[in-house]
Design a protein around this motif. Structure first.
Motif, PDB file in Angstrom:
ATOM      1  N   ASP A   1       0.811  -1.230   0.000  1.00  0.00           N
ATOM      2  CA  ASP A   1       0.000   0.000   0.000  1.00  0.00           C
ATOM      3  C   ASP A   1       0.839   1.273   0.000  1.00  0.00           C
ATOM      4  OD1 ASP A   1      -2.067  -1.788   0.209  1.00  0.00           O
ATOM      5  OD2 ASP A   1      -2.483  -1.367   2.310  1.00  0.00           O
ATOM      6  N   LEU A   2       1.994   1.227   0.631  1.00  0.00           N
ATOM      7  CA  LEU A   2       2.830   2.421   0.734  1.00  0.00           C
ATOM      8  C   LEU A   2       3.518   2.772  -0.583  1.00  0.00           C
ATOM      9  CD1 LEU A   2       4.437   1.672   4.218  1.00  0.00           C
ATOM     10  CD2 LEU A   2       2.461   3.140   3.698  1.00  0.00           C
ATOM     11  N   GLU A   3       3.436   1.875  -1.552  1.00  0.00           N
ATOM     12  CA  GLU A   3       4.095   2.094  -2.843  1.00  0.00           C
ATOM     13  C   GLU A   3       3.134   2.547  -3.929  1.00  0.00           C
ATOM     14  OE1 GLU A   3       7.739  -1.000  -2.938  1.00  0.00           O
ATOM     15  OE2 GLU A   3       5.768  -1.958  -2.678  1.00  0.00           O
ATOM     16  N   VAL A   4       1.939   2.985  -3.538  1.00  0.00           N
ATOM     17  CA  VAL A   4       0.919   3.333  -4.519  1.00  0.00           C
ATOM     18  C   VAL A   4       1.357   4.492  -5.425  1.00  0.00           C
ATOM     19  CG1 VAL A   4      -0.439   4.867  -3.018  1.00  0.00           C
ATOM     20  CG2 VAL A   4      -1.565   3.641  -4.902  1.00  0.00           C
TER      21      VAL A   4
ATOM     22  N   GLU B   1      -7.500  -0.863  -5.612  1.00  0.00           N
ATOM     23  CA  GLU B   1      -7.130  -2.094  -6.311  1.00  0.00           C
ATOM     24  C   GLU B   1      -6.104  -2.890  -5.506  1.00  0.00           C
ATOM     25  OE1 GLU B   1      -5.996  -1.525 -10.433  1.00  0.00           O
ATOM     26  OE2 GLU B   1      -7.629  -0.120 -10.749  1.00  0.00           O
ATOM     27  N   LEU B   2      -5.181  -2.180  -4.861  1.00  0.00           N
ATOM     28  CA  LEU B   2      -4.171  -2.855  -4.034  1.00  0.00           C
ATOM     29  C   LEU B   2      -4.809  -3.577  -2.845  1.00  0.00           C
ATOM     30  CD1 LEU B   2      -1.291  -0.217  -4.004  1.00  0.00           C
ATOM     31  CD2 LEU B   2      -1.122  -2.561  -4.839  1.00  0.00           C
ATOM     32  N   GLN B   3      -5.965  -3.111  -2.415  1.00  0.00           N
ATOM     33  CA  GLN B   3      -6.664  -3.698  -1.269  1.00  0.00           C
ATOM     34  C   GLN B   3      -7.486  -4.940  -1.619  1.00  0.00           C
ATOM     35  OE1 GLN B   3      -6.570  -2.684   2.059  1.00  0.00           O
ATOM     36  NE2 GLN B   3      -4.839  -1.528   1.275  1.00  0.00           N
ATOM     37  N   ARG B   4      -7.770  -5.137  -2.889  1.00  0.00           N
ATOM     38  CA  ARG B   4      -8.628  -6.270  -3.281  1.00  0.00           C
ATOM     39  C   ARG B   4      -7.940  -7.593  -2.968  1.00  0.00           C
ATOM     40  NH1 ARG B   4     -12.485  -5.997  -8.297  1.00  0.00           N
ATOM     41  NH2 ARG B   4     -13.281  -7.710  -7.055  1.00  0.00           N
ATOM     42  N   PRO B   5      -8.628  -8.481  -2.253  1.00  0.00           N
ATOM     43  CA  PRO B   5      -7.999  -9.751  -1.876  1.00  0.00           C
ATOM     44  C   PRO B   5      -7.701 -10.677  -3.048  1.00  0.00           C
ATOM     45  CG  PRO B   5     -10.290  -9.660  -1.114  1.00  0.00           C
ATOM     46  CD  PRO B   5      -9.961  -8.314  -1.682  1.00  0.00           C
ATOM     47  N   ASP B   6      -8.427 -10.545  -4.154  1.00  0.00           N
ATOM     48  CA  ASP B   6      -8.209 -11.430  -5.294  1.00  0.00           C
ATOM     49  C   ASP B   6      -7.357 -10.793  -6.399  1.00  0.00           C
ATOM     50  OD1 ASP B   6      -9.641 -13.420  -4.044  1.00  0.00           O
ATOM     51  OD2 ASP B   6     -11.496 -13.043  -5.132  1.00  0.00           O
TER      52      ASP B   6
ATOM     53  N   PHE C   1      -5.743   5.501 -13.544  1.00  0.00           N
ATOM     54  CA  PHE C   1      -4.572   5.535 -12.671  1.00  0.00           C
ATOM     55  C   PHE C   1      -4.668   6.582 -11.560  1.00  0.00           C
ATOM     56  CE2 PHE C   1      -2.732   3.970 -16.835  1.00  0.00           C
ATOM     57  CZ  PHE C   1      -2.770   2.630 -16.464  1.00  0.00           C
ATOM     58  N   GLN C   2      -5.889   6.905 -11.145  1.00  0.00           N
ATOM     59  CA  GLN C   2      -6.076   7.783  -9.978  1.00  0.00           C
ATOM     60  C   GLN C   2      -5.476   7.089  -8.755  1.00  0.00           C
ATOM     61  OE1 GLN C   2     -10.192   8.478  -9.163  1.00  0.00           O
ATOM     62  NE2 GLN C   2     -10.629   9.296 -11.188  1.00  0.00           N
ATOM     63  N   LEU C   3      -4.878   7.864  -7.877  1.00  0.00           N
ATOM     64  CA  LEU C   3      -4.286   7.283  -6.662  1.00  0.00           C
ATOM     65  C   LEU C   3      -5.318   6.512  -5.849  1.00  0.00           C
ATOM     66  CD1 LEU C   3      -1.730   9.791  -5.075  1.00  0.00           C
ATOM     67  CD2 LEU C   3      -1.318   7.483  -5.945  1.00  0.00           C
ATOM     68  N   THR C   4      -6.507   7.075  -5.684  1.00  0.00           N
ATOM     69  CA  THR C   4      -7.528   6.395  -4.871  1.00  0.00           C
ATOM     70  C   THR C   4      -7.960   5.083  -5.525  1.00  0.00           C
ATOM     71  OG1 THR C   4      -9.228   7.762  -5.919  1.00  0.00           O
ATOM     72  CG2 THR C   4      -8.426   8.484  -3.771  1.00  0.00           C
ATOM     73  N   LYS C   5      -8.053   5.065  -6.843  1.00  0.00           N
ATOM     74  CA  LYS C   5      -8.444   3.842  -7.550  1.00  0.00           C
ATOM     75  C   LYS C   5      -7.357   2.773  -7.417  1.00  0.00           C
ATOM     76  CE  LYS C   5     -10.540   2.398 -11.926  1.00  0.00           C
ATOM     77  NZ  LYS C   5      -9.865   1.150 -12.209  1.00  0.00           N
ATOM     78  N   LEU C   6      -6.105   3.173  -7.609  1.00  0.00           N
ATOM     79  CA  LEU C   6      -5.001   2.218  -7.472  1.00  0.00           C
ATOM     80  C   LEU C   6      -4.908   1.697  -6.039  1.00  0.00           C
ATOM     81  CD1 LEU C   6      -2.257   3.924  -9.664  1.00  0.00           C
ATOM     82  CD2 LEU C   6      -3.499   1.818 -10.188  1.00  0.00           C
TER      83      LEU C   6
END
Length: 172
Positions: A10-13, A53-58, A45-50
């Motif tokens: 998450d810190l690399e978004v 996406e990083l949070q999605r378990p699948d 490629f919005q930061l909030t969207k990325l």
């Protein structure tokens, strides 16, 4: 050559966003209008969207490094995270990009191999991806690696309807 593939956290978004914008623009800007490129990347490629996406378990993102230099990234999806229902029991390669400065070093093959390994670990029977019909280098690359076109779908780049070829590689 020391190559490492690491899960993106998450810190690399912001690093992911910068690389996404750069590689997407390098790949597609010559064949698309600036307006359509901006319309697409400002959404995709919005930061909030990325970050979401990083949070999605699948879904899982990976950076690939060569000699400690960031050279590209991969995003894979399984189960509910897949963008479409293309093949039963499959893994989707949603994004795979290598920075133009690092092309020709076998990094794309390493990322595909990583996706296949994940698919095998999760007992998936195939791997699929979508590739723009006009992206000849990518089409040739995927065909060489055993992907075969099974269908196509529309992809919107701004207000321009384009065709992505859907390619599947069946796993043993």
């Amino acid at each position: 050559m020391a190559i490492q593939i690491k899960v993106i956290n998450d810190l690399e978004v912001k690093k992911l966003q910068k690389l996404s914008l750069q590689t997407f623009n390098d790949t597609f800007s010559a064949q698309n209008t600036p307006e359509n490129m901006e319309a697409y990347v400002s959404e995709a490629f919005q930061l909030t969207k990325l970050a979401a996406e990083l949070q999605r378990p699948d879904s899982t993102f990976f950076f690939i490094y060569t000699e400690d230099q960031l050279a590209g990234y991969l995003k894979v999806n399984i189960d509910q995270a897949q963008t479409e229902d293309i093949a039963e029991n499959a893994l989707e390669i949603e994004r795979i990009y290598v920075d133009k400065a690092f092309k020709g070093q076998g990094l794309g093959k390493r990322l595909i191999a990583k996706a296949i390994t994940i698919a095998q670990e999760k007992n998936k029977s195939s791997v699929w991806l979508g590739v723009w019909e006009k992206n000849e280098p990518a089409l040739g690359f995927y065909k060489k690696l055993g992907f075969q076109q099974v269908t196509s779908h529309s992809f919107w780049m701004g207000d321009d309807e384009q065709t992505d070829l859907i390619m599947v590689k069946t796993l043993k």
